[in-house]
Design a protein around this motif. Structure first.
Motif, PDB file in Angstrom:
ATOM      1  N   SER A  33      20.549  -4.044  32.721  1.00 31.39           N
ATOM      2  CA  SER A  33      20.905  -4.966  33.396  1.00 31.39           C
ATOM      3  C   SER A  33      22.462  -5.409  33.449  1.00 31.39           C
ATOM      4  O   SER A  33      23.119  -5.291  32.655  1.00 31.39           O
ATOM      5  N   CYS A  61      10.419  -5.211  40.771  1.00 30.24           N
ATOM      6  CA  CYS A  61       9.596  -6.250  40.346  1.00 30.24           C
ATOM      7  C   CYS A  61       8.569  -5.744  39.378  1.00 30.24           C
ATOM      8  O   CYS A  61       8.414  -4.454  39.164  1.00 30.24           O
ATOM      9  N   TYR A  87      12.471  -9.234  40.006  1.00 26.05           N
ATOM     10  CA  TYR A  87      13.665  -9.391  39.542  1.00 26.05           C
ATOM     11  C   TYR A  87      14.905  -8.825  40.472  1.00 26.05           C
ATOM     12  O   TYR A  87      15.944  -9.431  40.167  1.00 26.05           O
ATOM     13  N   GLY A 123      18.053  -9.084  32.760  1.00 24.95           N
ATOM     14  CA  GLY A 123      16.606  -8.815  33.612  1.00 24.95           C
ATOM     15  C   GLY A 123      15.740  -8.478  32.240  1.00 24.95           C
ATOM     16  O   GLY A 123      16.050  -7.862  31.270  1.00 24.95           O
ATOM     17  N   LYS A 124      14.303  -8.618  32.752  1.00 23.24           N
ATOM     18  CA  LYS A 124      13.294  -8.023  32.107  1.00 23.24           C
ATOM     19  C   LYS A 124      12.784  -6.738  32.630  1.00 23.24           C
ATOM     20  O   LYS A 124      11.902  -6.992  33.777  1.00 23.24           O
ATOM     21  N   TYR A 125      13.112  -5.802  31.981  1.00 20.95           N
ATOM     22  CA  TYR A 125      12.804  -4.159  32.676  1.00 20.95           C
ATOM     23  C   TYR A 125      11.962  -3.850  31.795  1.00 20.95           C
ATOM     24  O   TYR A 125      12.047  -3.724  30.307  1.00 20.95           O
ATOM     25  N   CYS A 274       9.545  -9.691  28.844  1.00 18.46           N
ATOM     26  CA  CYS A 274       8.873  -9.821  30.482  1.00 18.46           C
ATOM     27  C   CYS A 274       7.716 -10.507  30.256  1.00 18.46           C
ATOM     28  O   CYS A 274       6.931 -10.568  29.350  1.00 18.46           O
TER      29      CYS A 274
END
Length: 409
Positions: A33, A61, A87, A123-125, A274
């Motif tokens: 991120s 996404c 995202y 971000g949530k990855y 997430c």
């Protein structure tokens, strides 16, 4: 039709020889991120090429979707669950025709169109798809599209204090029913930290005691648990990604694992932030019991991306494992201890090398004296030195004694 809107036939039907996407950091396996993503769209035309617009789309996404088990014939269709979290969604115009024209001309040969964008912070990855798409729009011809995926992961530092703390659990189980019960089976397990990375080996410390009448088998495994959420419903998938076993434990016997290792295979890092996808890991230490459910402990672990740095954490970790209380040393020390005589002053170096006894290992001392090694050291630490004598207590032997050393595997 104005001259600016005229589409030359020679430029309309030309085939594009090469159309692709290249990242500047091709050696980078994954982004994080906030990182800058840059590259070029490569295009090669065999002749002059008429182009309306060349644009780039960057998307990322998380998607989940599943359906329940098929319904019986004639029954309503099984419900389906779907959800998506976006995202990243960016668009860039790399080249377009002037406002008063419907196209521009690319000359024969190779062309590069650079692009750059930044991933959003925080971000949530994880098992989330990220991709870059280049769209070539040409007058009178279907759009040409090229897509290139890339990986984005959250950075998880396993050196933070929370992941460096030890985790331990204990459990006991009694086999049998009614009046035909046997003795209990007990299990305790511990790991020095909960944060690891791919390729690391997890040292496992465990104690198994079998007071039952059955032959049991100790084992350990790493579980990966994937959880998906959509429409307030949850779908879970759980699998074993690595395992190890010990020796059979007979009735009335015990076994200890003093750092038995279990290596972590290449897997995706944990996904903990997430809203619709979670990937979690745990270390299960358990006992297989014939004819009964296993006795199991699960210790939560995290698979991170920043490797463990042992320099700043090794000393506390080792002390935590032995759990020693060193205060007794201060209690047993005299106020002014008298220094013993130097042994080298009364025994020659030759005699010292020949007759100096080999000290047994710590495990051997504990077995021989039936107590811990440190208790043995405490008891004999301040015995008085031997009385000095002119007579050599260790006379030189005429023949050298040979000792054979054997190793059991």
């Amino acid at each position: 039709m104005s001259p600016g809107r005229w589409k030359p036939p020679s430029a309309m039907g030309v085939k594009v020889r090469t159309f692709g996407i290249v990242f500047d950091s091709e050696e980078l396996s994954s982004y994080s991120s906030g990182d800058r993503v840059a590259g070029q769209v490569l295009l090669e035309a065999s002749e002059e090429l008429a182009v309306s617009v060349l644009r780039l789309e960057a998307k990322g996404c998380a998607r989940v979707h599943w359906s329940d088990s098929p319904a019986a014939p004639g029954a309503p269709a099984a419900p389906r669950y779907r959800d998506e979290v976006v995202y990243l969604h960016q668009q860039q115009i790399l080249r377009q025709a002037p406002d008063d024209q419907g196209y521009f001309i690319l000359q024969t040969g190779k062309h590069e169109f650079p692009f750059t964008f930044h991933l959003p912070q925080g971000g949530k990855y994880g098992s989330v798809q990220y991709w870059v798409t280049a769209i070539l729009e040409r007058p009178g011809v279907s759009d040409q599209v090229v897509k290139r995926e890339f990986s984005v992961t959250s950075q998880i530092d396993v050196n933070v204090p929370y992941f460096l703390s030890s985790v331990s659990k204990s459990k006991e189980k009694t086999i049998g029913c009614w009046f035909f019960t046997s003795g209990p089976i007990s299990l305790s397990a511990k790991i020095e930290r909960s944060g690891f990375c791919n390729g690391e080996a997890i040292p496992i410390y465990a104690e198994f005691e079998n007071c039952s009448s059955r032959l049991i088998m100790p084992k350990a495994a790493i579980f990966q648990t994937q959880t998906y959420l959509a429409n307030e419903k949850t779908k879970t998938f759980r699998q074993v990604i690595a395992n190890v076993r010990g020796n059979h434990i007979a009735s009335g016997s015990t076994e200890s694992w003093n750092g038995k290792t279990l290596k972590i295979p290449p897997v995706n890092p944990s996904i903990l932030d997430c809203s619709i996808i979670r990937v979690e890991y745990s270390l299960a230490v358990y006992v297989h019991i014939p004819g009964s459910k296993k006795l199991m402990l699960e210790l939560p672990i995290v698979i991170g991306t920043i490797p463990y740095n042992s320099f700043g954490s090794r000393t506390p970790s080792i002390c935590g494992h032995f759990n020693m209380d060193m205060s007794w040393l201060q209690l047993t020390l005299p106020e002014q201890p008298e220094a013993p005589p130097n042994y080298a002053d009364v025994v020659s170096e030759e005699d010292l090398a020949r007759h100096f006894p080999s000290f047994p290992q710590a495990d051997g001392l504990e077995h021989e004296f039936g107590s811990s090694t440190f208790a043995y050291i405490q008891e004999f630490r301040f015995q008085p030195p031997p009385i000095y004598s002119e007579v050599d207590p260790n006379p030189t032997l005429s023949e050298e004694v040979q000792h054979e050393v054997s190793f059991e595997i």
